[in-house]
Design an enzyme around this catalytic site. Sequence first.
Site, PDB file in Angstrom:
ATOM      1  N   HIS A 242       1.059  -1.028   0.101  1.00 32.55           N
ATOM      2  CA  HIS A 242      -0.132  -0.127   0.091  1.00 32.55           C
ATOM      3  C   HIS A 242       0.701   1.274  -0.072  1.00 32.55           C
ATOM      4  CE1 HIS A 242      -3.447  -2.563   0.756  1.00 32.55           C
ATOM      5  NE2 HIS A 242      -2.945  -2.951   1.870  1.00 32.55           N
TER       6      HIS A 242
HETATM    7  O1  RIB Z   1      -5.469   0.142   3.980  1.00 32.09           O
HETATM    8  C1  RIB Z   1      -4.148   0.318   3.823  1.00 32.09           C
HETATM    9  C2  RIB Z   1      -3.616   1.246   5.003  1.00 32.09           C
HETATM   10  O2  RIB Z   1      -3.873   1.006   6.253  1.00 32.09           O
HETATM   11  C3  RIB Z   1      -2.028   1.344   4.953  1.00 32.09           C
HETATM   12  O3  RIB Z   1      -1.644   2.606   5.063  1.00 32.09           O
HETATM   13  C4  RIB Z   1      -1.574   0.313   6.080  1.00 32.09           C
HETATM   14  O4  RIB Z   1      -0.486   1.068   6.684  1.00 32.09           O
HETATM   15  C5  RIB Z   1      -2.450   0.913   7.201  1.00 32.09           C
HETATM   16  O5  RIB Z   1      -2.205   2.077   7.566  1.00 32.09           O
END
Ligand code: RIB
Length: 313
Positions: A242
């Site tokens: 992500h």
């Molecule tokens: O949904 C993914 C996000 O949520 C990313 O930023 C992960 O680190 C969590 O914070």
Amino acid sequence: MPRKIIIDTDPGIDDAVALLLALASPEELEVLGIVTVAGNLPLALTERNARRVCELAGRADIAVYAGCARPLLRPLATAAAIHGDTLGERLGLPEPAMPPQARHGVDFIIEVLRGAEPGSVTLCALGPLTDIAMALVKAPDIAARIGELVMLGGAAFEIGNVTPAAEFNIHVDPHAAAIVLGSGAPITMIPLDVTHQVLSTPPRLAALRALSNHNGSAVAALLDSFEAARTNRFGARGTALHDPCVIAYLLCPKLFRGRKVNVAVETASPLTLGMTVVDWWGVTDRVPNVDYMTEVEADRLYALLADRLVLLP
Ligand code: RIB
Ligand code: CA
């Protein structure tokens, strides 16, 4: 001239990889400071992890600030089961020697934006939007001074990852997301629609494992543990990477494609709390407020990640 950025983050495994990517790119990105927020883990851990990652990257000069310890209204719900209680154990990192900054992270964001040329500073939000929202509530004038807010969060064509309707960062603090989305700041959203295309598949992981430097193998180890910790919803295809997508967007925006649309957020319904309602087909009269990304060249993103990580110690 490197782009001036502030990174607001909740490290967090993927946050750690994003921070390393940013710190490996000093020619393009000048990290003015890192502000930590409660999200993946409680603030005390996200703050300590951020300092550990800076030291791992050989950048103990970076100022790390503690931001908000809980969402604006909702109780804090972490993802500790996925991220573990500290990056240190996963990577064998020592307690950080660099001190945290005394100033509150929200005040740091406000002061930097008020002191800089309007539009010259980019905010990168890798966690819940609590700090950014608090800064906007405390100092509404900064909305017009933000060059761009590039945030990891939301979902539309993909379903949620923490409930069937909501992505984690937005779900943790939906009220903060509503404030940010309504602020008028120029927002680029990197949602699950993008990050679910950026899976740490075996060939991509193998390329990171092949990196000879300490940070390269540390990232491979982190992603291995990330994958092991999740319910492996993507099977053998790995897990979604992500937060590094936010930094990759700053380094190479042409890897991404999207559309300017209206994005609103559900802040009341128990069933769909934190859902980002994306008016992709323009069927409402709601004003477009977000550059919403839906496509990414994932192989080129991993190549960029490997090319940069190898520059670290
Ligand atoms: O949904 C993914 C996000 O949520 C990313 O930023 C992960 O680190 C969590 O914070
Ligand atoms: Ca995060």
